[in-house]
Design a protein around this motif. Sequence first.
Motif, PDB file in Angstrom:
ATOM      1  N   ASP A  48      74.558  94.137  73.998  1.00  0.00           N
ATOM      2  CA  ASP A  48      75.589  93.099  74.093  1.00  0.00           C
ATOM      3  C   ASP A  48      75.533  92.383  75.440  1.00  0.00           C
ATOM      4  O   ASP A  48      75.736  91.171  75.520  1.00  0.00           O
ATOM      5  N   PHE A  96      72.597  89.927  75.452  1.00  0.00           N
ATOM      6  CA  PHE A  96      72.961  88.698  74.752  1.00  0.00           C
ATOM      7  C   PHE A  96      73.890  87.841  75.613  1.00  0.00           C
ATOM      8  O   PHE A  96      73.744  86.610  75.675  1.00  0.00           O
ATOM      9  N   GLY A  97      74.841  88.457  76.300  1.00  0.00           N
ATOM     10  CA  GLY A  97      75.749  87.711  77.173  1.00  0.00           C
ATOM     11  C   GLY A  97      75.016  87.022  78.308  1.00  0.00           C
ATOM     12  O   GLY A  97      75.321  85.869  78.647  1.00  0.00           O
ATOM     13  N   LEU A 149      71.871  86.080  78.264  1.00  0.00           N
ATOM     14  CA  LEU A 149      71.103  85.003  77.640  1.00  0.00           C
ATOM     15  C   LEU A 149      71.988  83.776  77.410  1.00  0.00           C
ATOM     16  O   LEU A 149      71.604  82.644  77.736  1.00  0.00           O
ATOM     17  N   ARG A 150      73.175  83.987  76.868  1.00  0.00           N
ATOM     18  CA  ARG A 150      74.096  82.865  76.613  1.00  0.00           C
ATOM     19  C   ARG A 150      74.518  82.191  77.914  1.00  0.00           C
ATOM     20  O   ARG A 150      74.571  80.970  77.999  1.00  0.00           O
ATOM     21  N   HIS A 151      74.815  82.985  78.952  1.00  0.00           N
ATOM     22  CA  HIS A 151      75.204  82.420  80.243  1.00  0.00           C
ATOM     23  C   HIS A 151      74.072  81.571  80.812  1.00  0.00           C
ATOM     24  O   HIS A 151      74.300  80.452  81.299  1.00  0.00           O
ATOM     25  N   GLU A 180      71.596  80.090  79.248  1.00  0.00           N
ATOM     26  CA  GLU A 180      71.410  78.867  78.457  1.00  0.00           C
ATOM     27  C   GLU A 180      72.471  77.829  78.775  1.00  0.00           C
ATOM     28  O   GLU A 180      72.180  76.633  78.834  1.00  0.00           O
ATOM     29  N   ARG A 181      73.726  78.256  78.984  1.00  0.00           N
ATOM     30  CA  ARG A 181      74.794  77.303  79.327  1.00  0.00           C
ATOM     31  C   ARG A 181      74.509  76.573  80.632  1.00  0.00           C
ATOM     32  O   ARG A 181      74.981  75.461  80.840  1.00  0.00           O
TER      33      ARG A 181
END
Length: 146
Positions: free
Chosen positions: A72, A75-76, A78-80, A82-83
């Motif tokens: 988890d 994934f967090g 990765l999302r950060h 990308e933002r």
Amino acid sequence: MTTPAPRPDTSSAPDRLAIPAQIHDAIVVHALVCQPFEACGLLASDPNGRLRMAYALDNAVREPDRFTIEPDQHFGALRHAERHGWEIGGVFHSHPTSGPQMSATDLAQPHESGWIHVIVGFVPRLSLGVWRVANGEPRPVAWSVS
């Protein structure tokens, strides 16, 4: 839905890396805090290949000689990244009972092409090593703190 920009080919990236002082310090502190277990985390770079973030993450296996990044948290991160327009382009971990060289356990893991691997070793003293893996072989990367 927008199409992501093509990823740069980092397989022949120069074997030198500037590590911003804040990222260097974050990696070392995380390694110290996680002892006696291996610390682990991900590294994000901007489109020009400059390191922008070290994500200090939990080692799901809590072992002194191997790590698995908590899914988890992976994934967090990765999302950060990308933002912010960054890309995950490396991993870091520690070797609480050895030096900063890639171990047989490290080399047996799957590797993303072009990723950097920063290792904090504690034996004989705290030191960092930076590596790229090509065809299963570790290549040292010259680095400096900027």
